[in-house]
Motif scaffolding. Structure first.
Motif, mmCIF file in Angstrom:
data_model
loop_
_atom_site.group_PDB
_atom_site.id
_atom_site.type_symbol
_atom_site.label_atom_id
_atom_site.label_comp_id
_atom_site.label_asym_id
_atom_site.label_seq_id
_atom_site.Cartn_x
_atom_site.Cartn_y
_atom_site.Cartn_z
ATOM 1 N N PHE A 218 19.597 32.690 22.839
ATOM 2 C CA PHE A 218 18.707 32.765 21.684
ATOM 3 C C PHE A 218 18.279 31.373 21.228
ATOM 4 C CE2 PHE A 218 21.018 36.929 20.804
ATOM 5 C CZ PHE A 218 19.979 37.708 21.310
ATOM 6 N N GLY A 219 18.031 30.494 22.178
ATOM 7 C CA GLY A 219 17.537 29.156 21.865
ATOM 8 C C GLY A 219 18.598 28.138 21.513
ATOM 9 N N LYS A 220 19.867 28.539 21.502
ATOM 10 C CA LYS A 220 20.952 27.629 21.142
ATOM 11 C C LYS A 220 21.780 27.270 22.365
ATOM 12 C CE LYS A 220 24.996 27.177 18.108
ATOM 13 N NZ LYS A 220 25.852 27.858 17.100
ATOM 14 N N SER A 221 22.040 25.977 22.544
ATOM 15 C CA SER A 221 22.809 25.504 23.691
ATOM 16 C C SER A 221 24.233 26.043 23.673
ATOM 17 C CB SER A 221 22.844 23.970 23.692
ATOM 18 O OG SER A 221 23.638 23.489 24.755
ATOM 19 N N ILE A 222 24.701 26.546 24.827
ATOM 20 C CA ILE A 222 26.069 27.040 24.953
ATOM 21 C C ILE A 222 26.716 26.410 26.187
ATOM 22 C CG2 ILE A 222 25.616 29.211 23.770
ATOM 23 C CD1 ILE A 222 25.343 30.576 26.462
ATOM 24 N N ASN A 223 28.022 26.570 26.295
ATOM 25 C CA ASN A 223 28.774 25.952 27.384
ATOM 26 C C ASN A 223 28.527 26.679 28.705
ATOM 27 O OD1 ASN A 223 30.841 25.056 29.166
ATOM 28 N ND2 ASN A 223 32.053 24.407 27.401
ATOM 29 N N PRO A 224 27.924 26.010 29.702
ATOM 30 C CA PRO A 224 27.603 26.667 30.973
ATOM 31 C C PRO A 224 28.816 27.149 31.756
ATOM 32 C CG PRO A 224 26.366 24.630 30.725
ATOM 33 C CD PRO A 224 27.412 24.636 29.658
ATOM 34 N N VAL A 225 29.947 26.454 31.637
ATOM 35 C CA VAL A 225 31.148 26.873 32.360
ATOM 36 C C VAL A 225 31.623 28.231 31.864
ATOM 37 C CG1 VAL A 225 33.606 26.390 32.696
ATOM 38 C CG2 VAL A 225 31.933 24.581 33.038
ATOM 39 N N HIS A 226 31.675 28.409 30.542
ATOM 40 C CA HIS A 226 32.070 29.696 29.985
ATOM 41 C C HIS A 226 31.077 30.778 30.393
ATOM 42 C CE1 HIS A 226 34.157 27.289 26.528
ATOM 43 N NE2 HIS A 226 34.798 27.210 27.676
ATOM 44 N N PHE A 227 29.808 30.433 30.377
ATOM 45 C CA PHE A 227 28.749 31.373 30.754
ATOM 46 C C PHE A 227 28.945 31.874 32.182
ATOM 47 C CE2 PHE A 227 24.567 32.032 32.743
ATOM 48 C CZ PHE A 227 23.996 32.965 31.886
ATOM 49 N N LEU A 228 29.140 30.968 33.126
ATOM 50 C CA LEU A 228 29.286 31.359 34.534
ATOM 51 C C LEU A 228 30.548 32.181 34.761
ATOM 52 C CD1 LEU A 228 28.212 28.073 36.376
ATOM 53 C CD2 LEU A 228 26.890 30.168 36.104
ATOM 54 N N ASN A 229 31.651 31.742 34.196
ATOM 55 C CA ASN A 229 32.902 32.471 34.406
ATOM 56 C C ASN A 229 32.869 33.856 33.778
ATOM 57 O OD1 ASN A 229 34.362 30.686 36.009
ATOM 58 N ND2 ASN A 229 35.030 29.486 34.273
ATOM 59 N N ASP A 230 32.250 33.994 32.605
ATOM 60 C CA ASP A 230 32.160 35.303 31.967
ATOM 61 C C ASP A 230 31.268 36.245 32.755
ATOM 62 O OD1 ASP A 230 33.879 34.678 29.969
ATOM 63 O OD2 ASP A 230 32.359 34.203 28.481
ATOM 64 N N LEU A 231 30.177 35.719 33.313
ATOM 65 C CA LEU A 231 29.298 36.572 34.110
ATOM 66 C C LEU A 231 29.999 37.054 35.372
ATOM 67 C CD1 LEU A 231 25.782 34.900 33.852
ATOM 68 C CD2 LEU A 231 26.685 36.864 32.629
ATOM 69 N N ILE A 232 30.829 36.218 35.951
ATOM 70 C CA ILE A 232 31.590 36.623 37.130
ATOM 71 C C ILE A 232 32.567 37.737 36.768
ATOM 72 C CG2 ILE A 232 33.298 35.879 38.833
ATOM 73 C CD1 ILE A 232 31.990 33.113 38.753
ATOM 74 N N ARG A 233 33.217 37.614 35.625
ATOM 75 C CA ARG A 233 34.149 38.654 35.185
ATOM 76 C C ARG A 233 33.413 39.974 34.955
ATOM 77 N NH1 ARG A 233 35.910 34.178 31.874
ATOM 78 N NH2 ARG A 233 37.786 33.266 32.760
ATOM 79 N N VAL A 234 32.247 39.899 34.333
ATOM 80 C CA VAL A 234 31.450 41.099 34.105
ATOM 81 C C VAL A 234 31.068 41.741 35.426
ATOM 82 C CG1 VAL A 234 29.211 41.928 33.311
ATOM 83 C CG2 VAL A 234 30.542 40.412 31.865
ATOM 84 N N ASN A 235 30.642 40.921 36.385
ATOM 85 C CA ASN A 235 30.247 41.424 37.699
ATOM 86 C C ASN A 235 31.392 42.191 38.354
ATOM 87 O OD1 ASN A 235 28.233 41.194 40.081
ATOM 88 N ND2 ASN A 235 30.160 40.521 40.972
#
Length: 243
Positions: A218-235
């Motif tokens: 939503f336009g706000k910078s977030i931590n890419p490491v958390h983003f990638l790891n969470d998406l992998i868990r969701v997958n």
């Protein structure tokens, strides 16, 4: 009496276990019980069978996947203040399933983070600045879209990022890939997870070839490491509950 006490203790233990399980399922999926989750999946199967020719199974799946991803991610991705990165875990995704890719890493190799997210001393200017992404070691190699999305912008970043491409996902997240040597898509084009969108490089203010990867929610910078790891868990959770 001892038997009665043991029975009560056993029932309490079972209730506590059931409570924790419900809390876990509610936290991850927004569901109260496994039965609720099963009913949701069964309803999805019925929708697929009853859908008209104009609505494909893939379209229904994409909408469901997007819903699960954003729900889980919004709950799991909140810690953006720390500048110290935790070790990145990439053993949760099967990169060999080329025909059924839901999540992809930006690089098809073992990820090595050379500069973390947060405040850091700039390698060229020596001043302390906020680093809104992570730098990955990459020597002029293919760069992949991490999720399905639409390219929103490409070009040259005059602030030092060099050649870049930005992709919008689910009208919520935007991923950016900087310091590129080549870009293969234009704004408005759709890409799927795993599509080769660019080639890493050394453009802009850079001390050597690498990939800068950043994410906004939503336009706000977030931590890419958390983003990638969470998406992998969701997958992987999707895979488990679809079996």
């Amino acid at each position: 009496m001892i038997t009665d006490l043991n029975n009560i203790k056993s029932k309490d233990t079972e209730k506590e276990k059931e409570r924790k399980e419900k809390k876990f399922l509610e936290k991850i999926f927004g569901r109260t019980t496994k039965a609720d989750l099963k009913n949701e999946i069964d309803s999805l199967k019925i929708m697929i069978k009853q859908s008209s020719a104009s609505v494909s199974k893939q379209e229904i799946w994409e909408k469901t996947k997007a819903s699960i991803v954003v729900t889980h991610h919004s709950k799991m991705l909140n810690n953006n203040k720390s500048s110290k990165e935790q070790p990145v875990t990439y053993d949760l995704i099967d990169e060999s399933r080329e025909g059924d890719v839901k999540v992809r890493m930006p690089l098809k190799r073992k990820i090595s983070i050379t500069s973390s997210y947060g405040a850091r001393k700039h390698p060229l200017f020596g001043t302390t600045r906020f680093h809104n992404g992570i730098d990955m070691a990459a020597w002029y190699e293919n760069v992949y879209s991490v999720l399905d999305g639409t390219v929103t912008d490409t070009g040259w970043d005059s602030r030092g990022g060099g050649n870049y491409i930005k992709i919008r996902h689910f009208n919520r997240f935007e991923t950016s890939y900087l310091h590129l040597s080549e870009i293969y898509y234009h704004p408005g084009e759709h890409v799927n997870a795993g599509f080769i969108i660019a080639k890493s490089g050394n453009s802009g203010n850079s001390t050597g070839p690498h990939l800068h990867f950043s994410v906004k929610e939503f336009g706000k910078s977030i931590n890419p490491v958390h983003f990638l790891n969470d998406l992998i868990r969701v997958n992987n959770l999707i895979d488990i509950y679809n079996e």
